[in-house]
Scaffold this motif. Sequence first.
Motif, mmCIF file in Angstrom:
data_model
loop_
_atom_site.group_PDB
_atom_site.id
_atom_site.type_symbol
_atom_site.label_atom_id
_atom_site.label_comp_id
_atom_site.label_asym_id
_atom_site.label_seq_id
_atom_site.Cartn_x
_atom_site.Cartn_y
_atom_site.Cartn_z
ATOM 1 N N LEU A 143 0.829 -1.205 0.000
ATOM 2 C CA LEU A 143 0.000 0.000 0.000
ATOM 3 C C LEU A 143 0.872 1.266 0.000
ATOM 4 O O LEU A 143 0.628 2.200 -0.761
ATOM 5 N N LEU A 144 1.920 1.272 0.805
ATOM 6 C CA LEU A 144 2.819 2.436 0.843
ATOM 7 C C LEU A 144 3.598 2.569 -0.468
ATOM 8 O O LEU A 144 3.871 3.679 -0.918
ATOM 9 N N GLU A 145 3.927 1.463 -1.083
ATOM 10 C CA GLU A 145 4.592 1.507 -2.398
ATOM 11 C C GLU A 145 3.645 2.096 -3.444
ATOM 12 O O GLU A 145 4.070 2.840 -4.329
ATOM 13 N N ARG A 146 2.357 1.775 -3.330
ATOM 14 C CA ARG A 146 1.350 2.332 -4.243
ATOM 15 C C ARG A 146 1.255 3.848 -4.077
ATOM 16 O O ARG A 146 1.203 4.591 -5.054
ATOM 17 N N VAL A 147 1.256 4.294 -2.804
ATOM 18 C CA VAL A 147 1.224 5.731 -2.520
ATOM 19 C C VAL A 147 2.458 6.399 -3.120
ATOM 20 O O VAL A 147 2.362 7.421 -3.793
ATOM 21 N N LYS A 148 3.612 5.794 -2.896
ATOM 22 C CA LYS A 148 4.872 6.346 -3.395
ATOM 23 C C LYS A 148 4.856 6.454 -4.917
ATOM 24 O O LYS A 148 5.281 7.460 -5.488
ATOM 25 N N GLY A 149 4.333 5.429 -5.593
ATOM 26 C CA GLY A 149 4.272 5.429 -7.053
ATOM 27 C C GLY A 149 3.351 6.513 -7.602
ATOM 28 O O GLY A 149 3.649 7.125 -8.626
ATOM 29 N N GLU A 150 2.237 6.771 -6.915
ATOM 30 C CA GLU A 150 1.279 7.757 -7.405
ATOM 31 C C GLU A 150 1.734 9.201 -7.229
ATOM 32 O O GLU A 150 1.369 10.054 -8.014
ATOM 33 N N ILE A 151 2.528 9.464 -6.193
ATOM 34 C CA ILE A 151 2.908 10.857 -5.945
ATOM 35 C C ILE A 151 4.366 11.159 -6.318
ATOM 36 O O ILE A 151 4.849 12.245 -6.028
ATOM 37 N N GLN A 152 5.026 10.232 -6.985
ATOM 38 C CA GLN A 152 6.449 10.442 -7.266
ATOM 39 C C GLN A 152 6.727 11.650 -8.155
ATOM 40 O O GLN A 152 7.823 12.177 -8.145
ATOM 41 N N THR A 153 5.728 12.125 -8.923
ATOM 42 C CA THR A 153 5.939 13.300 -9.773
ATOM 43 C C THR A 153 5.892 14.598 -8.972
ATOM 44 O O THR A 153 6.534 15.574 -9.345
ATOM 45 N N ILE A 154 5.142 14.627 -7.841
ATOM 46 C CA ILE A 154 5.005 15.865 -7.074
ATOM 47 C C ILE A 154 5.750 15.841 -5.751
ATOM 48 O O ILE A 154 5.892 16.887 -5.110
ATOM 49 N N ALA A 155 6.226 14.669 -5.322
ATOM 50 C CA ALA A 155 6.908 14.581 -4.029
ATOM 51 C C ALA A 155 8.023 13.546 -4.080
ATOM 52 O O ALA A 155 8.038 12.675 -4.947
ATOM 53 N N LYS A 156 8.930 13.683 -3.132
ATOM 54 C CA LYS A 156 10.025 12.709 -3.018
ATOM 55 C C LYS A 156 9.972 12.061 -1.638
ATOM 56 O O LYS A 156 9.475 12.652 -0.683
ATOM 57 N N VAL A 157 10.493 10.858 -1.568
ATOM 58 C CA VAL A 157 10.474 10.107 -0.313
ATOM 59 C C VAL A 157 11.637 10.583 0.549
ATOM 60 O O VAL A 157 12.790 10.534 0.130
ATOM 61 N N GLU A 158 11.318 11.065 1.735
ATOM 62 C CA GLU A 158 12.361 11.515 2.648
ATOM 63 C C GLU A 158 12.753 10.400 3.612
ATOM 64 O O GLU A 158 13.894 10.323 4.037
ATOM 65 N N LEU A 159 11.787 9.555 3.980
ATOM 66 C CA LEU A 159 12.055 8.419 4.849
ATOM 67 C C LEU A 159 11.305 7.223 4.272
ATOM 68 O O LEU A 159 10.081 7.252 4.159
ATOM 69 N N GLU A 160 12.046 6.203 3.885
ATOM 70 C CA GLU A 160 11.445 5.000 3.309
ATOM 71 C C GLU A 160 10.526 4.325 4.330
ATOM 72 O O GLU A 160 10.702 4.527 5.539
ATOM 73 N N PRO A 161 9.552 3.509 3.865
ATOM 74 C CA PRO A 161 8.648 2.835 4.804
ATOM 75 C C PRO A 161 9.418 1.989 5.819
ATOM 76 O O PRO A 161 10.300 1.211 5.441
ATOM 77 N N SER A 162 9.109 2.197 7.096
ATOM 78 C CA SER A 162 9.773 1.438 8.154
ATOM 79 C C SER A 162 8.779 1.190 9.283
ATOM 80 O O SER A 162 7.859 1.978 9.492
ATOM 81 N N MET A 163 9.001 0.107 10.005
ATOM 82 C CA MET A 163 8.115 -0.257 11.113
ATOM 83 C C MET A 163 8.533 0.456 12.394
ATOM 84 O O MET A 163 9.715 0.542 12.701
ATOM 85 N N GLU A 164 7.543 0.988 13.102
ATOM 86 C CA GLU A 164 7.753 1.553 14.434
ATOM 87 C C GLU A 164 6.640 1.007 15.314
ATOM 88 O O GLU A 164 5.524 1.518 15.282
ATOM 89 N N GLY A 165 6.926 -0.029 16.034
ATOM 90 C CA GLY A 165 5.911 -0.672 16.866
ATOM 91 C C GLY A 165 4.853 -1.339 16.007
ATOM 92 O O GLY A 165 5.151 -2.193 15.191
ATOM 93 N N ARG A 166 3.587 -0.942 16.164
ATOM 94 C CA ARG A 166 2.489 -1.531 15.403
ATOM 95 C C ARG A 166 2.131 -0.701 14.184
ATOM 96 O O ARG A 166 1.076 -0.887 13.608
ATOM 97 N N GLN A 167 2.982 0.246 13.788
ATOM 98 C CA GLN A 167 2.676 1.041 12.625
ATOM 99 C C GLN A 167 3.857 1.176 11.689
ATOM 100 O O GLN A 167 5.004 1.126 12.110
ATOM 101 N N MET A 168 3.553 1.344 10.412
ATOM 102 C CA MET A 168 4.558 1.536 9.389
ATOM 103 C C MET A 168 4.499 3.010 8.996
ATOM 104 O O MET A 168 3.421 3.562 8.781
#
Length: 175
Positions: A143-168
Amino acid sequence: MKAPPTPQKDGQRINRDIRVREVQLIDQDGQNRGVVEHAEALQMAEEAGLDLVEIVPNANPPVCKILDYGKFRFLEQKKAAEARKKQKIVEVKEIKLRPGIDDHDYDVKMKAMRRFFDEGDKVKVTLRFRGREMAHQDIGYRLLERVKGEIQTIAKVELEPSMEGRQMIMILAPR
């Protein structure tokens, strides 16, 4: 016993506060007069009815200019106020998702995300897992990869998807 140190003044030193023997002088017309004795430069400033202002104190010899100090300070304050006005504080907005998000809900979240990027804000995408969803983290990652793919023209990834406890978590910044 030592003499007390001279107190440091904020801003430029002017007239008799300048404590050097020679200065690089720029007169009121903007002409470079070269290296001149401090007393001579001060006398030239007084004759013109202006002040001797130290512009570049770290140079050797310091660069001084003959000008109206009150007007100079006013223009400096005006410039600083203009710079503060143009400054934009970048906020971090948060978008919360769930692994089983529906298509319409996803589209609404993406629309909000695009609006945040247009305003110049960063976006923190938080994907929360509940209960047995923790066993299927790959769904959340896709799901996060899908988000990244859709907004790659207007935004850049500053922090790649990572787990923090029960959330990514993923942080995106506008281009």
